[in-house]
Motif scaffolding. Structure first.
Motif, mmCIF file in Angstrom:
data_model
loop_
_atom_site.group_PDB
_atom_site.id
_atom_site.type_symbol
_atom_site.label_atom_id
_atom_site.label_comp_id
_atom_site.label_asym_id
_atom_site.label_seq_id
_atom_site.Cartn_x
_atom_site.Cartn_y
_atom_site.Cartn_z
ATOM 1 N N VAL A 124 0.844 -1.415 0.025
ATOM 2 C CA VAL A 124 0.098 -0.010 0.088
ATOM 3 C C VAL A 124 0.773 1.227 -0.126
ATOM 4 O O VAL A 124 0.426 2.347 0.556
ATOM 5 N N PHE A 125 2.051 1.275 -0.566
ATOM 6 C CA PHE A 125 2.813 2.446 -0.751
ATOM 7 C C PHE A 125 2.569 3.569 -1.226
ATOM 8 O O PHE A 125 2.571 4.704 -0.588
ATOM 9 N N TYR A 126 1.898 3.444 -2.236
ATOM 10 C CA TYR A 126 1.379 4.637 -3.115
ATOM 11 C C TYR A 126 -0.014 5.356 -2.354
ATOM 12 O O TYR A 126 -0.033 6.403 -2.354
ATOM 13 N N ASP A 127 -0.804 4.521 -1.644
ATOM 14 C CA ASP A 127 -1.744 4.921 -0.816
ATOM 15 C C ASP A 127 -1.554 5.662 0.388
ATOM 16 O O ASP A 127 -1.825 6.917 0.848
ATOM 17 N N ASP A 128 -0.509 4.994 1.032
ATOM 18 C CA ASP A 128 -0.233 5.560 2.579
ATOM 19 C C ASP A 128 1.329 5.063 2.839
ATOM 20 O O ASP A 128 1.451 3.880 3.142
ATOM 21 N N PRO A 129 2.379 5.828 2.569
ATOM 22 C CA PRO A 129 3.640 5.347 2.524
ATOM 23 C C PRO A 129 4.095 5.215 3.917
ATOM 24 O O PRO A 129 5.136 4.488 4.423
ATOM 25 N N THR A 130 3.423 5.819 5.145
ATOM 26 C CA THR A 130 3.649 5.613 6.342
ATOM 27 C C THR A 130 3.631 4.170 6.999
ATOM 28 O O THR A 130 4.389 3.760 7.947
ATOM 29 N N TYR A 131 2.872 3.423 6.305
ATOM 30 C CA TYR A 131 2.797 1.852 6.603
ATOM 31 C C TYR A 131 4.141 1.207 6.250
ATOM 32 O O TYR A 131 4.639 0.270 7.222
ATOM 33 N N MET A 132 5.087 1.777 5.704
ATOM 34 C CA MET A 132 6.370 1.189 5.219
ATOM 35 C C MET A 132 7.621 2.045 6.056
ATOM 36 O O MET A 132 8.328 1.440 6.272
ATOM 37 N N VAL A 133 7.107 2.992 6.101
ATOM 38 C CA VAL A 133 8.546 4.086 6.554
ATOM 39 C C VAL A 133 8.558 3.715 8.163
ATOM 40 O O VAL A 133 9.670 3.812 8.393
#
Length: 123
Positions: free
Chosen positions: A84-93
């Protein structure tokens, strides 16, 4: 391996030979002569090995062969965040940043312990 190497190098030193010459038992030589001189390198090795183990486990979990599902894991969190990086990058950051901070903190701790316990450095 570090423990074995350290003990093998210390067992031929003069203080161990002196303890043997005085008739000290093996138990005395191990607990009074060798262990006090071996714990520092082992502690440094452990503090520097923990980040490698955590990073390896996170990488395996990122690839899908890590810890099973109900247990939270940085690698799985980063993998799910990549979906879901393009929708919400905070889940990966955030999991990536926390893994980075953890590894950096343990590396700095290992360096500090090594500097504090190394008898060859000048203070």
């Amino acid at each position: 391996m570090v423990l074995r190497t350290a003990v093998r190098s210390l067992r031929e030193r003069e203080f161990v030979e002196a303890a043997r010459a005085l008739g000290a038992s093996r138990r005395h030589i191990v607990f009074r002569e060798l262990l006090p001189n071996v714990w520092a390198p082992v502690l440094v090795h452990l503090t520097l090995a923990v980040p490698a183990m955590v990073t390896t486990e996170a990488a395996l979990s990122f690839l899908g062969v890590g810890i099973n599902e109900p247990i939270p894991d940085w690698g799985r969190m980063i993998s799910r965040g990549a979906d879901v990086f393009y929708d919400d990058p905070t889940y990966m950051v955030f999991p990536g940043a926390s893994l980075l901070v953890f590894v950096l903190a343990f590396n700095l701790l290992g360096d500090a312990v090594r500097d504090a316990l190394d008898p060859h450095t000048l203070r």
